[in-house]
Design a protein around this motif. Structure first.
Motif, PDB file in Angstrom:
ATOM      1  N   SER A 391      10.049   4.561   1.142  1.00 58.86           N
ATOM      2  CA  SER A 391       9.133   4.459   0.012  1.00 58.86           C
ATOM      3  C   SER A 391       8.038   5.512   0.153  1.00 58.86           C
ATOM      4  O   SER A 391       7.778   6.037   1.240  1.00 58.86           O
ATOM      5  CB  SER A 391       8.510   3.061  -0.073  1.00 58.86           C
ATOM      6  N   ILE A 392       7.402   5.799  -0.961  1.00 54.42           N
ATOM      7  CA  ILE A 392       6.303   6.765  -1.008  1.00 54.42           C
ATOM      8  C   ILE A 392       5.045   6.011  -1.415  1.00 54.42           C
ATOM      9  O   ILE A 392       5.058   5.269  -2.398  1.00 54.42           O
ATOM     10  CB  ILE A 392       6.591   7.890  -2.018  1.00 54.42           C
ATOM     11  N   SER A 393       3.965   6.207  -0.671  1.00 56.29           N
ATOM     12  CA  SER A 393       2.728   5.517  -1.030  1.00 56.29           C
ATOM     13  C   SER A 393       1.521   6.384  -0.699  1.00 56.29           C
ATOM     14  O   SER A 393       1.558   7.211   0.219  1.00 56.29           O
ATOM     15  CB  SER A 393       2.602   4.178  -0.300  1.00 56.29           C
ATOM     16  N   ASP A 394       0.447   6.169  -1.449  1.00 58.52           N
ATOM     17  CA  ASP A 394      -0.813   6.859  -1.172  1.00 58.52           C
ATOM     18  C   ASP A 394      -1.275   6.598   0.261  1.00 58.52           C
ATOM     19  O   ASP A 394      -1.775   7.499   0.937  1.00 58.52           O
ATOM     20  CB  ASP A 394      -1.908   6.387  -2.136  1.00 58.52           C
ATOM     21  N   ALA A 395      -1.102   5.374   0.712  1.00 60.45           N
ATOM     22  CA  ALA A 395      -1.643   4.974   2.009  1.00 60.45           C
ATOM     23  C   ALA A 395      -1.034   5.750   3.172  1.00 60.45           C
ATOM     24  O   ALA A 395      -1.671   5.896   4.225  1.00 60.45           O
ATOM     25  CB  ALA A 395      -1.427   3.476   2.223  1.00 60.45           C
ATOM     26  N   ASP A 396       0.182   6.272   2.991  1.00 62.40           N
ATOM     27  CA  ASP A 396       0.869   6.965   4.079  1.00 62.40           C
ATOM     28  C   ASP A 396       0.578   8.463   4.131  1.00 62.40           C
ATOM     29  O   ASP A 396       1.001   9.146   5.070  1.00 62.40           O
ATOM     30  CB  ASP A 396       2.382   6.768   3.952  1.00 62.40           C
ATOM     31  N   GLN A 397      -0.125   8.977   3.148  1.00 62.33           N
ATOM     32  CA  GLN A 397      -0.327  10.426   3.074  1.00 62.33           C
ATOM     33  C   GLN A 397      -1.371  10.892   4.084  1.00 62.33           C
ATOM     34  O   GLN A 397      -2.435  10.305   4.202  1.00 62.33           O
ATOM     35  CB  GLN A 397      -0.738  10.831   1.659  1.00 62.33           C
TER      36      GLN A 397
END
Length: 444
Positions: A391-397
């Protein structure tokens, strides 16, 4: 005996995919072995059931150093790249100062040394002082960049004659000149006619007509001068048509970006500043034309135009939509978004390698070391497990932009390991080996 042996994977190159075990020594791929063959190694990596891709090469990124390090720097930007499977970043020259002289390019290379998580090649800008070209060529940047709109006067080549005259100064130099296909006359005229500052005014100042004309000018100027060019991110139906009709007239290649393959101008209403960049997003019809070009093989390279800004800069209030700092992060999500296109059936894994590894490596002078899994090449490798989702999320950037326009998306594959010259630098989205990157130069 190998230093590292990756067993059980399906090796994916741009031309084909096949089961092979990969032997690594001295940072290079030294053997491709038929599965079941006898081989010994100090370290054995079991990649059974997985795909093995060459590390991606992002041909269009802004790492923001020197001078703009509140937005990004060499460490944070290449950290994002490593987590995203981009093992070579080609950095644009629009920092502070712009990389316009041999001294500025040498300083930038020196500043980056020892601070990179992946390899970085630098691009130099063509300024109106054309006498600087010879000194820059001596340092072997991966390419040059020539701008036709939306830049300071010292770097603006506003008409056909200026573009052609600049290209003539490269003579028979073994290099590549990137050209953004804008049109300063249209931008200036539109801004004078419409001062409302709305999204519509921004779109009108950079219409598909400007892109199509810019593509034509770039290709025809290259044909007239013998220069090798790379047309930067096209995203309109007229731009695609102009490229399709003219591309064989010169030694030319073209790119687009992931965001241009998914978002439309309608998305400004919900994402606003997060999506604001240049060229602007287009209509659904333009997106479909671009996707058809991608599927049909007309697009040579997909690059991110990774252009982060500090969150406070994007969140601030501006008098006009055009005043919002343009650009968005993309290095950490390039592979995942390309795999999303694979999920949709638009392209294949082979296409991902062709457009995001082999072609950019070859076009930007790194094709004898990067972009494919073959003996003698750098062991820049990605293990992708198609049995797992991600998944892609803001929190992981990890970029200093601290967001992604693809927040909330899911992909039917997962990048599990990243190797740079045979050394594992990422495992399960965590850096395992910091500071392994090098400055790379164009090979002649």
């Amino acid at each position: 005996m190998f230093e590292t042996l990756i067993r059980g994977a399906t090796v994916v190159n741009a031309e084909r995919q096949e089961r092979r075990d990969v032997g690594i020594a001295g940072g290079r791929i030294v053997a491709l072995i038929t599965p079941g063959g006898t081989a010994e190694a100090a370290t054995v990596v079991d990649a059974s059931g997985c795909l093995l891709l060459p590390g991606l090469v992002d041909a269009h990124a802004h790492l923001r150093e020197p001078g703009l390090t509140h937005k990004e720097d060499f460490s944070s930007g290449t950290h994002a790249a490593a987590l995203g499977g981009v093992t070579t970043v080609l950095d644009m020259p629009t920092d502070e100062p712009w990389t316009a002289s041999a001294e500025e390019l040498a300083d930038k290379m020196a500043t980056a040394t020892g601070r990179l998580h992946v390899d970085v090649g630098f691009q130099a800008v063509v300024s109106r002082d054309l006498s600087r070209i010879a000194g820059l060529l001596a340092l072997a940047p991966v390419s040059f960049e020539l701008f036709t709109s939306d830049v300071p006067e010292a770097f603006l080549f506003r008409n056909f004659d200026m573009v052609a005259e600049a290209l003539r100064h490269f003579g028979h130099a073994d290099t590549l000149i990137g050209i953004s296909p804008g049109d300063q006359s249209i931008l200036t005229g539109a801004n004078e006619r419409n001062k409302t500052g709305t999204i519509a005014a921004f779109l009108d100042s950079r219409p598909p007509l400007a892109e199509a004309g810019g593509v034509a000018r770039a290709v025809l100027a290259a044909a007239a001068t013998g220069a090798r060019i790379h047309v930067r991110q096209i995203n309109s139906e007229p731009g695609v048509e102009a490229w399709s009709r003219l591309r064989d007239r010169a030694d030319a290649s073209v790119e687009t970006t992931p965001q241009n393959l998914f978002f439309t101008a309608d998305d400004y209403e919900t994402q606003g500043a997060r999506l604001k960049g240049s060229p602007p997003l287009r209509s659904r019809q333009d997106v479909e034309a671009l996707r058809a070009a991608l599927k049909g093989g007309l697009i040579d390279i997909v690059a991110t135009d990774h252009a982060p800004h500090a969150p406070a800069e994007k969140a601030a209030a501006y008098a006009a939509f055009a005043d919002i700092p343009g650009g968005m992060p993309g290095l950490q999500t390039l592979l995942q978004v390309m795999l999303k296109l694979v999920d949709e059936g638009l392209i294949t894994y082979l296409d991902v390698v062709r457009m995001c590894a082999r072609n950019p490596a070859e076009r930007f002078g790194l094709g004898r070391r990067k972009g494919r899994i073959a003996t003698g090449y750098d062991a820049d490798l990605l293990i992708v497990d198609p049995r797992l989702s991600s998944s892609i999320s803001d929190a992981d950037q990890v970029s200093r932009a601290a967001y992604t326009p693809f927040d909330g998306w899911s992909v039917k594959a997962r990048l599990t390991n990243v190797f740079l010259r045979g050394r594992e630098i990422v495992r399960d989205q965590v850096l395992t080996g910091a500071g392994q990157g090098k400055v790379v130069r164009r090979e002649h």
